[in-house]
Design a protein around this motif. Sequence first.
Motif, mmCIF file in Angstrom:
data_model
loop_
_atom_site.group_PDB
_atom_site.id
_atom_site.type_symbol
_atom_site.label_atom_id
_atom_site.label_comp_id
_atom_site.label_asym_id
_atom_site.label_seq_id
_atom_site.Cartn_x
_atom_site.Cartn_y
_atom_site.Cartn_z
ATOM 1 N N ALA A 126 0.836 -1.210 0.000
ATOM 2 C CA ALA A 126 0.000 0.000 0.000
ATOM 3 C C ALA A 126 0.861 1.247 0.000
ATOM 4 O O ALA A 126 0.548 2.233 -0.685
ATOM 5 N N SER A 127 1.954 1.228 0.753
ATOM 6 C CA SER A 127 2.840 2.394 0.823
ATOM 7 C C SER A 127 3.476 2.681 -0.528
ATOM 8 O O SER A 127 3.527 3.836 -0.970
ATOM 9 N N GLU A 128 3.975 1.639 -1.186
ATOM 10 C CA GLU A 128 4.576 1.825 -2.507
ATOM 11 C C GLU A 128 3.543 2.348 -3.498
ATOM 12 O O GLU A 128 3.828 3.254 -4.297
ATOM 13 N N PHE A 129 2.352 1.768 -3.456
ATOM 14 C CA PHE A 129 1.295 2.202 -4.369
ATOM 15 C C PHE A 129 0.981 3.677 -4.173
ATOM 16 O O PHE A 129 0.901 4.454 -5.141
ATOM 17 N N LEU A 130 0.779 4.111 -2.928
ATOM 18 C CA LEU A 130 0.424 5.503 -2.649
ATOM 19 C C LEU A 130 1.551 6.444 -3.048
ATOM 20 O O LEU A 130 1.307 7.521 -3.623
ATOM 21 N N TRP A 131 2.780 6.066 -2.754
ATOM 22 C CA TRP A 131 3.933 6.905 -3.086
ATOM 23 C C TRP A 131 4.075 7.090 -4.594
ATOM 24 O O TRP A 131 4.367 8.186 -5.072
ATOM 25 N N GLU A 132 3.840 6.024 -5.352
ATOM 26 C CA GLU A 132 3.967 6.099 -6.805
ATOM 27 C C GLU A 132 2.779 6.803 -7.462
ATOM 28 O O GLU A 132 2.935 7.489 -8.468
ATOM 29 N N THR A 133 1.588 6.626 -6.896
ATOM 30 C CA THR A 133 0.365 7.117 -7.532
ATOM 31 C C THR A 133 0.030 8.549 -7.146
ATOM 32 O O THR A 133 -0.525 9.301 -7.953
ATOM 33 N N TYR A 134 0.377 8.932 -5.913
ATOM 34 C CA TYR A 134 0.025 10.272 -5.426
ATOM 35 C C TYR A 134 1.257 10.986 -4.894
ATOM 36 O O TYR A 134 1.378 11.247 -3.683
ATOM 37 N N PRO A 135 2.200 11.329 -5.776
ATOM 38 C CA PRO A 135 3.465 11.939 -5.311
ATOM 39 C C PRO A 135 3.282 13.298 -4.638
ATOM 40 O O PRO A 135 4.166 13.738 -3.902
#
Length: 234
Positions: free
Chosen positions: A58-67
């Motif tokens: 989830a952390s990787e997804f959020l970091w990549e999707t919502y910089p």
Amino acid sequence: MSPRRQQELVKLMSRLGLPRDTQIDWSLLDIALTHPTMGMPNYEQLEFIGDSVVRLAASEFLWETYPDKSVGDFSAVRKILVSDRILAQLADGYGFDRYLTLAASAVGDPSGRISRLADAFEAVLAALYLTTNNLTLVRPWLDPHFQQLATEILQDPARQNYKDALQEWTQANYKALPEYRVREDLLKLDRFQRFIAEVWFRDRHLGTGSGQSKKAAEQAAAKVAFTTLMEPNL
């Protein structure tokens, strides 16, 4: 493992969208779908690892999707994405009940179904992660769920539970809870700002927020407080 059991697990992996020739540690996956009522080995140890795996995914997804989002936003959204309710919902959608081995005593206990499904879901993530020591077998099918859920959460601020996120932070760092002081402004013409909340912690004012209800005002104040605390050098 019996051939029938392996065929069941292959079918589940196909439901996740993984190709049938994907190299998977089937013995780990079998354990991941074995309830503690069946004795040892069972999914408890894998669930412990899976708790970290789903948070990392989830952390990787959020970091990549919502910089452009703040750390506070990340934490608030992630808390919902990795909640037992959401994980059980995802597990239910893939029909985990059909593949989970458990004793008859557990089957007759519907009250534990959400935690059971959530635990099994995390254990399966752990089995997939340990197969490759990375998220290549996890994120391709999990990211679309995160995308849909994160979009819904960000469009509905009421679902971003900053109060819980703030409470987790204060408890983890100081073993104490924040205090909310709420007042109602009857002269406010804007009903969406009728209640005003202040959040205090250890005699320090952390933030103020307003809303059309006490809960909404507290959430608004908690967002200000949590976002401020997560800023660098604070």
